[in-house]
Design a protein around this motif. Structure first.
Motif, PDB file in Angstrom:
ATOM      1  N   PHE A  99      -6.171   4.205   4.644  1.00 37.68           N
ATOM      2  CA  PHE A  99      -5.327   5.077   4.949  1.00 37.68           C
ATOM      3  C   PHE A  99      -4.188   4.761   6.103  1.00 37.68           C
ATOM      4  CE2 PHE A  99      -9.251   7.443   3.899  1.00 37.68           C
ATOM      5  CZ  PHE A  99      -8.683   8.265   3.038  1.00 37.68           C
ATOM      6  N   LEU A 100      -2.874   4.801   5.661  1.00 36.45           N
ATOM      7  CA  LEU A 100      -1.825   4.488   6.769  1.00 36.45           C
ATOM      8  C   LEU A 100      -1.358   5.879   7.462  1.00 36.45           C
ATOM      9  CD1 LEU A 100       0.183   1.820   4.859  1.00 36.45           C
ATOM     10  CD2 LEU A 100      -1.772   1.225   6.358  1.00 36.45           C
ATOM     11  N   ASP A 101      -0.983   5.763   8.782  1.00 39.27           N
ATOM     12  CA  ASP A 101      -0.291   6.925   9.291  1.00 39.27           C
ATOM     13  C   ASP A 101       0.891   7.305   8.780  1.00 39.27           C
ATOM     14  OD1 ASP A 101       1.284   5.269  10.593  1.00 39.27           O
ATOM     15  OD2 ASP A 101       0.430   5.447  12.659  1.00 39.27           O
ATOM     16  N   SER A 102       1.394   6.721   7.694  1.00 41.17           N
ATOM     17  CA  SER A 102       2.619   7.031   7.229  1.00 41.17           C
ATOM     18  C   SER A 102       2.369   7.872   6.171  1.00 41.17           C
ATOM     19  CB  SER A 102       3.294   5.643   7.003  1.00 41.17           C
ATOM     20  OG  SER A 102       2.813   4.919   5.689  1.00 41.17           O
ATOM     21  N   GLY A 103       1.406   8.373   5.901  1.00 37.44           N
ATOM     22  CA  GLY A 103       0.779   9.209   4.748  1.00 37.44           C
ATOM     23  C   GLY A 103       0.425   8.377   3.481  1.00 37.44           C
ATOM     24  N   GLN A 104       0.371   7.338   3.408  1.00 36.84           N
ATOM     25  CA  GLN A 104       0.092   6.445   2.289  1.00 36.84           C
ATOM     26  C   GLN A 104      -1.354   6.213   2.423  1.00 36.84           C
ATOM     27  OE1 GLN A 104       3.201   3.563   1.145  1.00 36.84           O
ATOM     28  NE2 GLN A 104       3.413   3.765   3.458  1.00 36.84           N
ATOM     29  N   SER A 105      -1.852   6.136   1.036  1.00 40.01           N
ATOM     30  CA  SER A 105      -3.351   5.870   1.046  1.00 40.01           C
ATOM     31  C   SER A 105      -3.363   4.976  -0.526  1.00 40.01           C
ATOM     32  CB  SER A 105      -4.386   6.708   0.930  1.00 40.01           C
ATOM     33  OG  SER A 105      -4.144   7.913   0.098  1.00 40.01           O
ATOM     34  N   PHE A 106      -4.387   3.900  -0.247  1.00 42.06           N
ATOM     35  CA  PHE A 106      -4.800   3.345  -1.657  1.00 42.06           C
ATOM     36  C   PHE A 106      -6.008   2.826  -1.554  1.00 42.06           C
ATOM     37  CE2 PHE A 106      -1.845   1.232   1.510  1.00 42.06           C
ATOM     38  CZ  PHE A 106      -2.633   0.175   1.897  1.00 42.06           C
ATOM     39  N   PRO A 107      -6.574   2.634  -2.775  1.00 42.07           N
ATOM     40  CA  PRO A 107      -7.959   2.208  -2.997  1.00 42.07           C
ATOM     41  C   PRO A 107      -8.209   0.600  -2.577  1.00 42.07           C
ATOM     42  CG  PRO A 107      -6.883   2.100  -5.086  1.00 42.07           C
ATOM     43  CD  PRO A 107      -5.757   2.731  -3.968  1.00 42.07           C
ATOM     44  N   PHE A 108      -9.339   0.332  -2.381  1.00 46.37           N
ATOM     45  CA  PHE A 108      -9.669  -1.185  -1.829  1.00 46.37           C
ATOM     46  C   PHE A 108     -11.007  -1.561  -2.691  1.00 46.37           C
ATOM     47  CE2 PHE A 108     -12.133  -4.047   0.426  1.00 46.37           C
ATOM     48  CZ  PHE A 108     -11.207  -5.034   0.873  1.00 46.37           C
ATOM     49  N   VAL A 109     -10.863  -2.476  -3.431  1.00 49.25           N
ATOM     50  CA  VAL A 109     -12.112  -2.884  -4.301  1.00 49.25           C
ATOM     51  C   VAL A 109     -11.856  -4.616  -4.178  1.00 49.25           C
ATOM     52  CG1 VAL A 109     -13.115  -3.066  -6.689  1.00 49.25           C
ATOM     53  CG2 VAL A 109     -11.736  -1.046  -5.996  1.00 49.25           C
ATOM     54  N   SER A 110     -13.188  -4.943  -3.987  1.00 43.97           N
ATOM     55  CA  SER A 110     -13.236  -6.434  -3.827  1.00 43.97           C
ATOM     56  C   SER A 110     -14.596  -6.815  -4.039  1.00 43.97           C
ATOM     57  CB  SER A 110     -13.157  -6.827  -2.374  1.00 43.97           C
ATOM     58  OG  SER A 110     -13.160  -8.152  -1.979  1.00 43.97           O
ATOM     59  N   LEU A 111     -14.730  -8.067  -4.511  1.00 45.52           N
ATOM     60  CA  LEU A 111     -15.989  -8.901  -4.963  1.00 45.52           C
ATOM     61  C   LEU A 111     -16.065 -10.287  -4.428  1.00 45.52           C
ATOM     62  CD1 LEU A 111     -16.294  -8.294  -8.792  1.00 45.52           C
ATOM     63  CD2 LEU A 111     -17.649  -7.004  -6.806  1.00 45.52           C
ATOM     64  N   GLY A 112     -17.235 -10.693  -3.950  1.00 44.33           N
ATOM     65  CA  GLY A 112     -17.376 -11.886  -3.243  1.00 44.33           C
ATOM     66  C   GLY A 112     -18.595 -12.098  -2.426  1.00 44.33           C
TER      67      GLY A 112
END
Length: 167
Positions: A99-112
């Motif tokens: 979540f960014l305080d500019s109002g944007q949000s986006f998913p995070f998916v990672s493998l490793g």
């Protein structure tokens, strides 16, 4: 024949991370370490991060919420008691949101993979240094001051953890 008791550890780590899309993040990460048999462990965890640096030029900050699940192989040290150094080799994945305080949000998916160097301090207390590397499977675009930015293709974090064994 009675089954041998399994190890269960409760712990908390502090982490420093990059690659979430919100700048460098730091925060706590509670976890469990559950033995399923013969040196094989499951390690579910949660993470709550806040940016330690802002994204220039408008100083946007972010928050990161995440869960991770690893399957680990523990290689014990060469000692006869439960005091010494152990090495855990793990593989797993992350799923969360930035979540960014500019109002944007986006998913995070990672493998490793992740690697732990764990030292038992005596009694049931242990300390671990852990490194986590991931390939980001989702790389959304977000906007910082009218400029489009992409989430990096990789992520990495280092953790310092304390755990308590409930044998």
């Amino acid at each position: 024949e009675a089954e041998a008791s399994r190890d269960l550890e409760l712990g908390v780590a502090g982490f420093l991370m990059t690659g979430t899309g919100g700048g460098a993040m730091a925060g706590p990460s509670p976890f469990l370490f559950i033995e399923v048999g013969h040196g094989i462990f499951l390690r579910p965890s949660l993470a709550f991060g806040q940016t330690v640096t802002s994204l220039p030029p408008s100083n946007i900050t972010g928050t990161w919420l995440n869960s991770r699940f690893d399957t680990c192989l523990r290689l014990p040290g060469l000692y006869s008691t439960r005091r010494g150094i152990q090495f855990d080799m793990c593989g797993g994945g992350d799923a969360g949101v930035t979540f960014l305080d500019s109002g944007q949000s986006f998913p995070f998916v990672s493998l490793g993979p992740s690697l732990d160097l764990r030292g038992e301090l005596g009694s049931n207390l242990a300390v671990a240094l852990r490194g986590v590397f991931g390939i980001n499977l989702i790389r959304p675009t977000f906007v910082v001051d009218s400029t489009e930015e992409d989430v990096p293709s990789w992520s990495g974090r280092i953790e310092l953890a304390l755990s308590w064994s409930l044998r």
